[in-house]
Design a protein around this motif. Structure first.
Motif, PDB file in Angstrom:
ATOM      1  N   THR A 125       0.840  -1.425   0.136  1.00 21.08           N
ATOM      2  CA  THR A 125      -0.164  -0.071  -0.129  1.00 21.08           C
ATOM      3  C   THR A 125       0.542   0.918  -0.359  1.00 21.08           C
ATOM      4  O   THR A 125       1.732   1.385   0.786  1.00 21.08           O
ATOM      5  CB  THR A 125      -0.420  -0.264   1.491  1.00 21.08           C
ATOM      6  OG1 THR A 125      -1.229  -1.038   1.089  1.00 21.08           O
ATOM      7  CG2 THR A 125      -2.272   1.290   1.073  1.00 21.08           C
ATOM      8  N   HIS A 166      -3.068   0.321  -3.571  1.00 17.11           N
ATOM      9  CA  HIS A 166      -3.398  -0.862  -3.194  1.00 17.11           C
ATOM     10  C   HIS A 166      -3.023  -1.644  -4.156  1.00 17.11           C
ATOM     11  O   HIS A 166      -2.992  -1.567  -5.642  1.00 17.11           O
ATOM     12  CB  HIS A 166      -4.538  -1.028  -2.119  1.00 17.11           C
ATOM     13  CG  HIS A 166      -4.645  -0.671  -1.601  1.00 17.11           C
ATOM     14  ND1 HIS A 166      -4.626  -0.950  -0.415  1.00 17.11           N
ATOM     15  CD2 HIS A 166      -5.474   0.789  -1.338  1.00 17.11           C
ATOM     16  CE1 HIS A 166      -4.738   0.282   0.480  1.00 17.11           C
ATOM     17  NE2 HIS A 166      -5.484   1.233   0.213  1.00 17.11           N
ATOM     18  N   SER A 218      -5.012   6.438  -1.695  1.00 13.11           N
ATOM     19  CA  SER A 218      -3.916   4.930  -1.443  1.00 13.11           C
ATOM     20  C   SER A 218      -3.720   4.773  -2.534  1.00 13.11           C
ATOM     21  O   SER A 218      -4.914   4.306  -2.810  1.00 13.11           O
ATOM     22  CB  SER A 218      -4.096   4.381  -0.307  1.00 13.11           C
ATOM     23  OG  SER A 218      -5.218   4.040  -0.209  1.00 13.11           O
TER      24      SER A 218
END
Length: 185
Positions: free
Chosen positions: A4, A14, A12
């Motif tokens: 992440t 991932h 964010s």
């Protein structure tokens, strides 16, 4: 495997994996008309199984250090994807690309995510050069490249066969590691 990357307090990145296949397929389904003109793979993504296969391949390529495919999340909701491809290029060059939910456009998500991804690519993979190719008519992708400080290197005539038998012209943008590091703020 998990990775992440924090972009900021809202966004964010991932690591893309098979566990995201249903969510990705739903996002692609909602955005077929939006993504289809720019991305040839959209037409081939006709089922969750199609997406699942791509995600399995992405996980294998990540393990081999040849690709880094990530999903873009805004406030815990997936809104797109961004990736570095061909990380195993012997010349230290990699291509980056992305796609975004139409409803998520206009908030700088791709530009912010790309800055984080390029930082990571140059720092963690030791890349020398990152490039982007985009449809010459895709003004949003061109604007992202220019906001990132990438240099336009040229236009390639009819270099990509799109669904329906149409060839597209592409533009090529790139940035070198030393240019990127000098331009970081």
């Amino acid at each position: 495997m998990s990775l992440t990357l924090k972009v900021d307090d809202e966004v964010s990145l991932h690591l893309a994996g098979p566990e995201h296949a249903e969510e990705v397929f739903a996002l692609v389904e909602r955005n077929r008309d939006h993504l289809g003109p720019w991305m040839g793979w959209v037409e081939a993504a006709q089922s969750v199984e199609d997406i699942l296969q791509v995600k399995r391949e992405a996980a294998e390529k990540y393990a081999e250090r040849s690709q880094l495919a990530l999903h873009i999340f805004e406030a815990e909701r997936m809104v797109g994807a961004i990736a570095l491809h061909e990380l195993d290029d012997p010349h230290g060059s990699a291509e980056f690309g992305y796609w975004l939910d139409e409803a998520a456009q206009g908030r700088g998500l791709v530009t912010r995510s790309a800055k984080t991804l390029l930082d990571y690519g140059f720092d963690e993979y030791g890349l020398h050069r990152v490039y982007l190719t985009a449809d010459a008519k895709n003004v949003r992708s061109i604007a992202v490249a220019e906001r990132l400080g990438m240099r336009r290197e040229g236009e390639m005539k009819q270099d990509c066969l799109m669904p329906g038998g149409r060839y597209r012209d592409s533009v090529l943008y790139a940035v070198l590691a030393d240019e990127w590091k000098e331009g970081r703020r």
